[in-house]
Design a protein around this motif. Sequence first.
Motif, PDB file in Angstrom:
ATOM      1  N   TYR A  35     -44.273  85.766 -52.942  1.00 18.81           N
ATOM      2  CA  TYR A  35     -44.162  85.772 -51.563  1.00 18.81           C
ATOM      3  C   TYR A  35     -45.014  87.297 -50.962  1.00 18.81           C
ATOM      4  O   TYR A  35     -45.027  87.410 -49.866  1.00 18.81           O
ATOM      5  N   PHE A  36     -45.322  87.978 -52.076  1.00 17.69           N
ATOM      6  CA  PHE A  36     -46.151  89.159 -51.767  1.00 17.69           C
ATOM      7  C   PHE A  36     -47.414  88.370 -51.145  1.00 17.69           C
ATOM      8  O   PHE A  36     -48.272  89.065 -50.177  1.00 17.69           O
ATOM      9  N   THR A  37     -47.864  87.562 -51.858  1.00 14.50           N
ATOM     10  CA  THR A  37     -48.979  86.993 -51.167  1.00 14.50           C
ATOM     11  C   THR A  37     -48.842  86.230 -49.953  1.00 14.50           C
ATOM     12  O   THR A  37     -49.809  86.310 -49.043  1.00 14.50           O
ATOM     13  N   TRP A  38     -47.892  85.770 -49.533  1.00 15.28           N
ATOM     14  CA  TRP A  38     -47.427  85.283 -48.265  1.00 15.28           C
ATOM     15  C   TRP A  38     -47.722  86.256 -47.408  1.00 15.28           C
ATOM     16  O   TRP A  38     -48.046  86.287 -46.331  1.00 15.28           O
ATOM     17  N   ALA A  39     -47.042  87.418 -47.777  1.00 18.12           N
ATOM     18  CA  ALA A  39     -47.043  88.507 -46.682  1.00 18.12           C
ATOM     19  C   ALA A  39     -48.553  89.052 -46.477  1.00 18.12           C
ATOM     20  O   ALA A  39     -49.170  89.203 -45.149  1.00 18.12           O
ATOM     21  N   ILE A  40     -49.247  89.022 -47.456  1.00 15.94           N
ATOM     22  CA  ILE A  40     -50.814  89.738 -47.316  1.00 15.94           C
ATOM     23  C   ILE A  40     -51.334  88.511 -46.416  1.00 15.94           C
ATOM     24  O   ILE A  40     -52.163  88.891 -45.633  1.00 15.94           O
ATOM     25  N   GLY A  41     -51.172  87.366 -46.934  1.00 20.86           N
ATOM     26  CA  GLY A  41     -51.966  85.981 -46.216  1.00 20.86           C
ATOM     27  C   GLY A  41     -51.724  86.212 -44.521  1.00 20.86           C
ATOM     28  O   GLY A  41     -52.704  86.090 -43.801  1.00 20.86           O
ATOM     29  N   LEU A  42     -50.341  86.319 -44.402  1.00 22.00           N
ATOM     30  CA  LEU A  42     -50.019  86.244 -43.004  1.00 22.00           C
ATOM     31  C   LEU A  42     -50.661  87.632 -42.016  1.00 22.00           C
ATOM     32  O   LEU A  42     -51.061  87.292 -40.995  1.00 22.00           O
ATOM     33  N   PHE A  43     -50.414  88.674 -42.752  1.00 19.71           N
ATOM     34  CA  PHE A  43     -51.081  89.810 -42.149  1.00 19.71           C
ATOM     35  C   PHE A  43     -52.512  89.768 -41.900  1.00 19.71           C
ATOM     36  O   PHE A  43     -53.024  90.224 -41.021  1.00 19.71           O
ATOM     37  N   VAL A  44     -53.416  89.168 -42.923  1.00 17.40           N
ATOM     38  CA  VAL A  44     -54.684  88.794 -42.823  1.00 17.40           C
ATOM     39  C   VAL A  44     -54.985  87.961 -41.657  1.00 17.40           C
ATOM     40  O   VAL A  44     -55.876  88.216 -40.815  1.00 17.40           O
ATOM     41  N   TYR A  45     -53.996  86.902 -41.503  1.00 17.84           N
ATOM     42  CA  TYR A  45     -54.206  85.997 -40.554  1.00 17.84           C
ATOM     43  C   TYR A  45     -53.858  86.697 -39.172  1.00 17.84           C
ATOM     44  O   TYR A  45     -54.822  86.277 -37.980  1.00 17.84           O
ATOM     45  N   GLN A  46     -53.010  87.391 -38.915  1.00 15.78           N
ATOM     46  CA  GLN A  46     -52.971  88.068 -37.747  1.00 15.78           C
ATOM     47  C   GLN A  46     -54.004  89.021 -37.483  1.00 15.78           C
ATOM     48  O   GLN A  46     -54.563  89.023 -36.135  1.00 15.78           O
ATOM     49  N   SER A  47     -54.517  89.645 -38.335  1.00 16.58           N
ATOM     50  CA  SER A  47     -55.866  90.647 -37.917  1.00 16.58           C
ATOM     51  C   SER A  47     -57.127  89.713 -37.690  1.00 16.58           C
ATOM     52  O   SER A  47     -57.548  90.193 -36.622  1.00 16.58           O
ATOM     53  N   LEU A  48     -57.225  88.609 -38.310  1.00 16.02           N
ATOM     54  CA  LEU A  48     -58.227  87.791 -37.923  1.00 16.02           C
ATOM     55  C   LEU A  48     -58.029  87.298 -36.621  1.00 16.02           C
ATOM     56  O   LEU A  48     -59.145  87.107 -35.980  1.00 16.02           O
ATOM     57  N   ASP A  49     -57.051  86.642 -36.251  1.00 16.35           N
ATOM     58  CA  ASP A  49     -56.604  86.279 -35.132  1.00 16.35           C
ATOM     59  C   ASP A  49     -57.014  87.160 -34.061  1.00 16.35           C
ATOM     60  O   ASP A  49     -57.310  86.810 -32.761  1.00 16.35           O
ATOM     61  N   ALA A  50     -56.548  88.409 -34.378  1.00 18.46           N
ATOM     62  CA  ALA A  50     -56.936  89.419 -33.136  1.00 18.46           C
ATOM     63  C   ALA A  50     -58.003  89.888 -32.959  1.00 18.46           C
ATOM     64  O   ALA A  50     -58.604  90.327 -31.598  1.00 18.46           O
ATOM     65  N   ILE A  51     -59.021  89.738 -33.916  1.00 21.05           N
ATOM     66  CA  ILE A  51     -60.468  90.386 -33.897  1.00 21.05           C
ATOM     67  C   ILE A  51     -61.509  89.241 -33.442  1.00 21.05           C
ATOM     68  O   ILE A  51     -62.570  89.459 -33.055  1.00 21.05           O
ATOM     69  N   ASP A  52     -61.284  87.693 -33.439  1.00 22.90           N
ATOM     70  CA  ASP A  52     -61.889  86.730 -33.073  1.00 22.90           C
ATOM     71  C   ASP A  52     -62.484  86.970 -31.596  1.00 22.90           C
ATOM     72  O   ASP A  52     -63.495  86.811 -31.382  1.00 22.90           O
ATOM     73  N   GLY A  53     -61.476  87.347 -30.749  1.00 25.42           N
ATOM     74  CA  GLY A  53     -61.985  87.612 -29.310  1.00 25.42           C
ATOM     75  C   GLY A  53     -62.893  88.791 -29.351  1.00 25.42           C
ATOM     76  O   GLY A  53     -63.950  88.941 -28.674  1.00 25.42           O
ATOM     77  N   LYS A  54     -62.539  89.855 -30.019  1.00 26.21           N
ATOM     78  CA  LYS A  54     -63.627  91.098 -30.122  1.00 26.21           C
ATOM     79  C   LYS A  54     -64.709  90.704 -30.565  1.00 26.21           C
ATOM     80  O   LYS A  54     -65.784  91.181 -30.332  1.00 26.21           O
ATOM     81  N   GLN A  55     -64.981  89.728 -31.527  1.00 27.23           N
ATOM     82  CA  GLN A  55     -66.147  89.561 -32.032  1.00 27.23           C
ATOM     83  C   GLN A  55     -66.981  88.254 -31.502  1.00 27.23           C
ATOM     84  O   GLN A  55     -68.220  88.526 -31.091  1.00 27.23           O
ATOM     85  N   ALA A  56     -66.227  87.609 -30.299  1.00 25.45           N
ATOM     86  CA  ALA A  56     -66.762  86.975 -29.382  1.00 25.45           C
ATOM     87  C   ALA A  56     -67.598  87.700 -28.326  1.00 25.45           C
ATOM     88  O   ALA A  56     -68.788  87.362 -27.871  1.00 25.45           O
ATOM     89  N   ARG A  57     -66.907  88.695 -28.063  1.00 29.32           N
ATOM     90  CA  ARG A  57     -67.668  89.746 -27.234  1.00 29.32           C
ATOM     91  C   ARG A  57     -68.726  90.352 -27.670  1.00 29.32           C
ATOM     92  O   ARG A  57     -69.849  90.583 -26.869  1.00 29.32           O
ATOM     93  N   ARG A  58     -68.576  90.783 -28.974  1.00 34.91           N
ATOM     94  CA  ARG A  58     -69.760  91.347 -29.669  1.00 34.91           C
ATOM     95  C   ARG A  58     -70.904  90.405 -30.005  1.00 34.91           C
ATOM     96  O   ARG A  58     -72.088  90.704 -29.733  1.00 34.91           O
ATOM     97  N   THR A  59     -70.834  89.188 -29.778  1.00 31.10           N
ATOM     98  CA  THR A  59     -71.738  88.315 -30.055  1.00 31.10           C
ATOM     99  C   THR A  59     -72.098  87.366 -29.066  1.00 31.10           C
ATOM    100  O   THR A  59     -73.325  86.613 -28.831  1.00 31.10           O
TER     101      THR A  59
END
Length: 427
Positions: free
Chosen positions: A92-116
């Motif tokens: 369950y700890f790996t699920w917590a880490i995985g979901l938090f990482v997913y949220q973070s990557l989901d949030a920065i894809d738009g920022k990366q789109a503007r950077r590139t």
Amino acid sequence: MGKYLSERSLENLKKYAYRGADKSLVSRYILNPWWNWLVTLWPLTVAPNAITLTGLSIVFFNFLTLVYYDPLYLTEKDVGDSRPHGPPQWVYFTWAIGLFVYQSLDAIDGKQARRTGMAGPLGEMFDHGCDALNTTLEVILASRALGLGRSWWTVASEIFTLANFYLTTWEEYHTGVLFLGYFSGPVEGILIIVTIYIVTGFCGTLFWETKFWTLLKLDHVYPFTRLPNLPLNESFMVFAALGLGINILHAYLNVYTSRTSEKVIRAHTKDTNPLTLLLPFLAPTVIQIAWLSHPAMNHSAIIHSALFVPFLCAWGLQFAHQVGRMILAHVTLGSEPFPRWDWVWAWSVVGAVDANLPRIFGRAPIIQTNTLNTTVFVWLTLAVSFFNYGRFVYLVIYDITEHMGIACLTVRKKDDHGHWVRPEKSS
């Protein structure tokens, strides 16, 4: 004209501009500084859609750990089997880490789109498509962590979660703005689920059977003695239902404001009653519930069998196709029709009607006559739903990338001579 999109739709893609509004205080003061730093770690050679796909892959890996460590959850359980069921608590700890990482990557894809310099409608569609798939996977994982298992509470969780996603997309279609309020699923909702995984990792799933007022030591205090003393997991579902009600009101008010303001009303929604476009969500939901609630005959009902997880996955894929078409109608400025019907629902209609023949006509099912036939039909529904959604994703990505001269998973664009080049960094 593309393989899937009309020429008009392809031209309207170039006119589309993303608009968003995030009122979350958690995003503004806590997560956004983290996201702004995190995106700087990614080279400009990494495409934003590749970041999004990486996040979804992590969630899918979490799902695979459920399959590996808790195979009995996806198979028929032996009633006489006294072995402890469920994955080890550290999972369950790996699920917590995985979901938090997913949220973070989901949030920065738009920022990366503007950077590139890769920002555009394809990125929004790709992002929403991954979010739609993640929704059902997290329902399955979170319900397992809460100890809800194969139950109507898990079905309710699926309905609440999909309804919130649909409402947000429906709202964006009518207003042209993706609204995230002070409390939203992509921010606070995900953090709550992360917390659930962490608590389950420490305390186990049985912790969620603790009565709510008992945990707070208020079960003998008036007026709490007059209120239902629900387990924590069921209390969480009541909280989710209240959140859905607030989201419904908030979304409707935003759509109503949009339609009464000439400055923000969208031309392709002007002559449409927005409430009627909620029916395409209600219809398949009723169909799925009808199928699940069929009277059990000589074999186990789907909801209490190994077919429950593939059933939810088929439901989730059909939903992902539906909201994908909604986003497509949004980014093409109404050139593509709003999805009022999906032919793949016919499979679920057949399954629901066939399973309920004893209730409707007093006769045995024609297709789902035994466990084997039901198993084949449910898995076939999953396969058809996967093919239908996969075909949609491939055709739409192909049309957009070909017409706009961009790549999906690499940072490249075609110049005026048809050569692939790196786009200039966007300000």
